[in-house]
Design an enzyme around this catalytic site. Sequence first.
Site, PDB file in Angstrom:
ATOM      1  N   ASP A  68       0.829  -1.207   0.000  1.00  0.00           N
ATOM      2  CA  ASP A  68       0.000   0.000   0.000  1.00  0.00           C
ATOM      3  C   ASP A  68       0.864   1.258   0.000  1.00  0.00           C
ATOM      4  O   ASP A  68       0.766   2.109   0.894  1.00  0.00           O
ATOM      5  CB  ASP A  68      -0.957  -0.014   1.187  1.00  0.00           C
ATOM      6  CG  ASP A  68      -1.967  -1.152   1.110  1.00  0.00           C
ATOM      7  OD1 ASP A  68      -2.226  -1.626  -0.009  1.00  0.00           O
ATOM      8  OD2 ASP A  68      -2.481  -1.569   2.164  1.00  0.00           O
ATOM      9  N   GLN A  71       5.038   3.603  -4.531  1.00  0.00           N
ATOM     10  CA  GLN A  71       6.064   2.923  -5.311  1.00  0.00           C
ATOM     11  C   GLN A  71       5.587   1.553  -5.798  1.00  0.00           C
ATOM     12  O   GLN A  71       5.844   1.169  -6.942  1.00  0.00           O
ATOM     13  CB  GLN A  71       7.343   2.772  -4.477  1.00  0.00           C
ATOM     14  CG  GLN A  71       8.075   4.069  -4.182  1.00  0.00           C
ATOM     15  CD  GLN A  71       7.405   4.912  -3.102  1.00  0.00           C
ATOM     16  OE1 GLN A  71       6.570   4.423  -2.347  1.00  0.00           O
ATOM     17  NE2 GLN A  71       7.765   6.182  -3.040  1.00  0.00           N
ATOM     18  N   HIS A 137      11.242  -7.053  -6.342  1.00  0.00           N
ATOM     19  CA  HIS A 137      12.332  -7.293  -7.304  1.00  0.00           C
ATOM     20  C   HIS A 137      12.127  -6.561  -8.621  1.00  0.00           C
ATOM     21  O   HIS A 137      13.089  -6.311  -9.356  1.00  0.00           O
ATOM     22  CB  HIS A 137      12.477  -8.801  -7.555  1.00  0.00           C
ATOM     23  CG  HIS A 137      11.448  -9.381  -8.469  1.00  0.00           C
ATOM     24  ND1 HIS A 137      10.138  -9.597  -8.088  1.00  0.00           N
ATOM     25  CD2 HIS A 137      11.518  -9.784  -9.760  1.00  0.00           C
ATOM     26  CE1 HIS A 137       9.459 -10.106  -9.092  1.00  0.00           C
ATOM     27  NE2 HIS A 137      10.267 -10.227 -10.129  1.00  0.00           N
ATOM     28  N   HIS A 168      17.380  -2.351 -14.496  1.00  0.00           N
ATOM     29  CA  HIS A 168      16.208  -2.129 -13.648  1.00  0.00           C
ATOM     30  C   HIS A 168      16.406  -2.652 -12.238  1.00  0.00           C
ATOM     31  O   HIS A 168      15.732  -2.204 -11.305  1.00  0.00           O
ATOM     32  CB  HIS A 168      14.958  -2.752 -14.290  1.00  0.00           C
ATOM     33  CG  HIS A 168      14.900  -4.246 -14.224  1.00  0.00           C
ATOM     34  ND1 HIS A 168      15.381  -5.062 -15.222  1.00  0.00           N
ATOM     35  CD2 HIS A 168      14.418  -5.086 -13.268  1.00  0.00           C
ATOM     36  CE1 HIS A 168      15.184  -6.315 -14.899  1.00  0.00           C
ATOM     37  NE2 HIS A 168      14.616  -6.366 -13.725  1.00  0.00           N
ATOM     38  N   VAL A 226      11.831 -18.475  -7.844  1.00  0.00           N
ATOM     39  CA  VAL A 226      10.383 -18.281  -7.813  1.00  0.00           C
ATOM     40  C   VAL A 226       9.931 -17.188  -8.768  1.00  0.00           C
ATOM     41  O   VAL A 226       8.761 -17.155  -9.172  1.00  0.00           O
ATOM     42  CB  VAL A 226       9.891 -17.980  -6.375  1.00  0.00           C
ATOM     43  CG1 VAL A 226      10.122 -19.179  -5.467  1.00  0.00           C
ATOM     44  CG2 VAL A 226      10.555 -16.733  -5.807  1.00  0.00           C
ATOM     45  N   ASP A 235       2.351 -16.037 -17.504  1.00  0.00           N
ATOM     46  CA  ASP A 235       2.337 -15.687 -18.924  1.00  0.00           C
ATOM     47  C   ASP A 235       1.632 -16.763 -19.745  1.00  0.00           C
ATOM     48  O   ASP A 235       0.834 -16.451 -20.634  1.00  0.00           O
ATOM     49  CB  ASP A 235       3.764 -15.484 -19.435  1.00  0.00           C
ATOM     50  CG  ASP A 235       4.428 -14.240 -18.859  1.00  0.00           C
ATOM     51  OD1 ASP A 235       3.741 -13.479 -18.147  1.00  0.00           O
ATOM     52  OD2 ASP A 235       5.633 -14.035 -19.103  1.00  0.00           O
ATOM     53  N   ASN A 270      11.670 -32.488 -15.104  1.00  0.00           N
ATOM     54  CA  ASN A 270      10.780 -31.356 -14.843  1.00  0.00           C
ATOM     55  C   ASN A 270      11.545 -30.032 -14.939  1.00  0.00           C
ATOM     56  O   ASN A 270      11.030 -29.032 -15.444  1.00  0.00           O
ATOM     57  CB  ASN A 270      10.138 -31.503 -13.463  1.00  0.00           C
ATOM     58  CG  ASN A 270       8.933 -30.594 -13.274  1.00  0.00           C
ATOM     59  OD1 ASN A 270       8.383 -30.044 -14.222  1.00  0.00           O
ATOM     60  ND2 ASN A 270       8.535 -30.427 -12.028  1.00  0.00           N
ATOM     61  N   ARG A 278      10.399 -21.830 -21.050  1.00  0.00           N
ATOM     62  CA  ARG A 278      10.986 -20.499 -21.232  1.00  0.00           C
ATOM     63  C   ARG A 278      11.385 -20.288 -22.696  1.00  0.00           C
ATOM     64  O   ARG A 278      11.124 -19.231 -23.282  1.00  0.00           O
ATOM     65  CB  ARG A 278      12.201 -20.334 -20.322  1.00  0.00           C
ATOM     66  CG  ARG A 278      12.891 -18.977 -20.426  1.00  0.00           C
ATOM     67  CD  ARG A 278      14.194 -18.961 -19.653  1.00  0.00           C
ATOM     68  NE  ARG A 278      14.784 -17.628 -19.626  1.00  0.00           N
ATOM     69  CZ  ARG A 278      15.555 -17.113 -20.576  1.00  0.00           C
ATOM     70  NH1 ARG A 278      15.837 -17.843 -21.644  1.00  0.00           N
ATOM     71  NH2 ARG A 278      16.047 -15.888 -20.463  1.00  0.00           N
ATOM     72  N   TYR A 286       7.855 -13.532 -26.702  1.00  0.00           N
ATOM     73  CA  TYR A 286       8.691 -12.399 -26.296  1.00  0.00           C
ATOM     74  C   TYR A 286       9.463 -11.792 -27.461  1.00  0.00           C
ATOM     75  O   TYR A 286       9.732 -10.588 -27.462  1.00  0.00           O
ATOM     76  CB  TYR A 286       9.673 -12.813 -25.204  1.00  0.00           C
ATOM     77  CG  TYR A 286       9.050 -13.443 -23.982  1.00  0.00           C
ATOM     78  CD1 TYR A 286       7.733 -13.175 -23.615  1.00  0.00           C
ATOM     79  CD2 TYR A 286       9.782 -14.307 -23.169  1.00  0.00           C
ATOM     80  CE1 TYR A 286       7.164 -13.757 -22.502  1.00  0.00           C
ATOM     81  CE2 TYR A 286       9.232 -14.885 -22.046  1.00  0.00           C
ATOM     82  CZ  TYR A 286       7.916 -14.620 -21.711  1.00  0.00           C
ATOM     83  OH  TYR A 286       7.373 -15.202 -20.599  1.00  0.00           O
TER      84      TYR A 286
END
Length: 507
Positions: A68, A71, A137, A168, A226, A235, A270, A278, A286
Amino acid sequence: RRVHGGLPAQRKKVQVPLMESDEDFFLSSQGVERPGRQRSQQETLYKLINDPIHGLMKIQRESFDIIDTRQFQRLRELKQLGSCYFIFPGASHNRFEHCIGVGHLARRLLTTFRDNQPELGISNRDLFLVEVAGMCHDLGHGPFSHVFDNTVLPTLAAKNPAVLGWKHEKASSMMLDRLIDENQVDMDANELKLIKQMIEGDRGSYHGQKRFLFDIVANSRNSVDVDKFDYLQRDCHNLGIRSTYDFSRLMNFSRVINDEICFHAKEAFNVYEMFHTRYVLFKQVYTHRVARAIEFMIADALVEADQTFDICSAVFDAEQYLQLTDAILREIEKSKEPALNNAKKIVRNIWKRNLYKFASEALVHPAQEARVLQVTPLDISSSQAGDGSVQIRPEDIIVDHPIISYGMKDKNPVESVRFFKTWEDTNSVSIPKDKVSFLIPDKFHEQYIRVYSRDPDPAKVAAVRTAFERFMNSLGGATQVGPVDSNTKSSVTPQPPAKRARTRLEL
């Protein structure tokens, strides 16, 4: 609980809504409704948030001291997939929900370690700090996410070298500092430093205990973390792409050995499936060629707008950076500044779908990768036909170098993943890929070169494609020009394939 002769006691039923709308409604650790009640130090209060990926997420009350804030709420205005939303209507999710999901998974994974391995000494404060690192992050992402890092700022660096090498992750640390100070969040300097190190994956500079904490949010050892668990699943869900790997199994079949997060040996395939997912997303989404064209248009518009919005200064000022979101395109469009006329034209062309045009591409042969990375628009324009019919300039051409990998350039990331065979193991092992499957690839990255025309005129696009083909042929034929847009005609006459005898398998 049983009373009087072993009969079960009747417990009061508690109605828990799927999505909390009352900001004063919280649950105690026993799940009892306590509206408007002041929490005590002995009980942990949390709020339930319904998420399409993780279901009901239990977010601790203290975490809302982070959520809250101005930022964090800024993340609502940053699309997770940037320009892909112009191509895939389902890609409308934002970094806000992704960051909450990463924080949730970070706490959930560390809670599993605390429950299964009490000897690790994981405290409630550890859980909170890892959750904050997961949530924060991506605080530093700019407008349209990676296009800002990879295209806009490198272009502006020619005029302002101060932004060269800006990432970033550094901006996330800047925004986190401002968040903590402005909102008076209870956190000491050492805790804040640890969170920043976890965000940047800076495992090497940390010499304290519990180094496995650096494997949770931004794993620099093998990139199994994670953050990847959430964005791959989120996604795929929003894009309508089926994923074949199961991140929940990876989380449940993991433990800490020698200060590193390791996985059960039966999860090796897995892990490969995760990296393959990805790869599929990079290949199909992407780096989608039209999405990339729009990215270049957005980049050109933001470069034109730098003088007005002072972008180069904003990336170093937390208050100015707070205003840099995807909404900047609307700000450009409604501005009356004459200096923004070119930027405004580009933005309106995006809305009208009058886009930069893809001309051609080639899958680069490994022997030519280093050379092809050096190709510039000048190289292409210098190879145009000399008939003078259509002239192309370097500024008419965009050269793109998409590189798609399993996340660690040309390396197999699973070679850096450690496994255990039984839950009692005190040592971890690596598993060679030929012990997992003979169908796993030997090469883990591929490089393309693409060319675009800023002028959508078909004659210009055809001229760019012809010049590109002439240049690629000059490299000695080690690279084959790939498929071309069906609306673009090439001036090169295709040659029929040489005839050869068919084998019985081809009949």
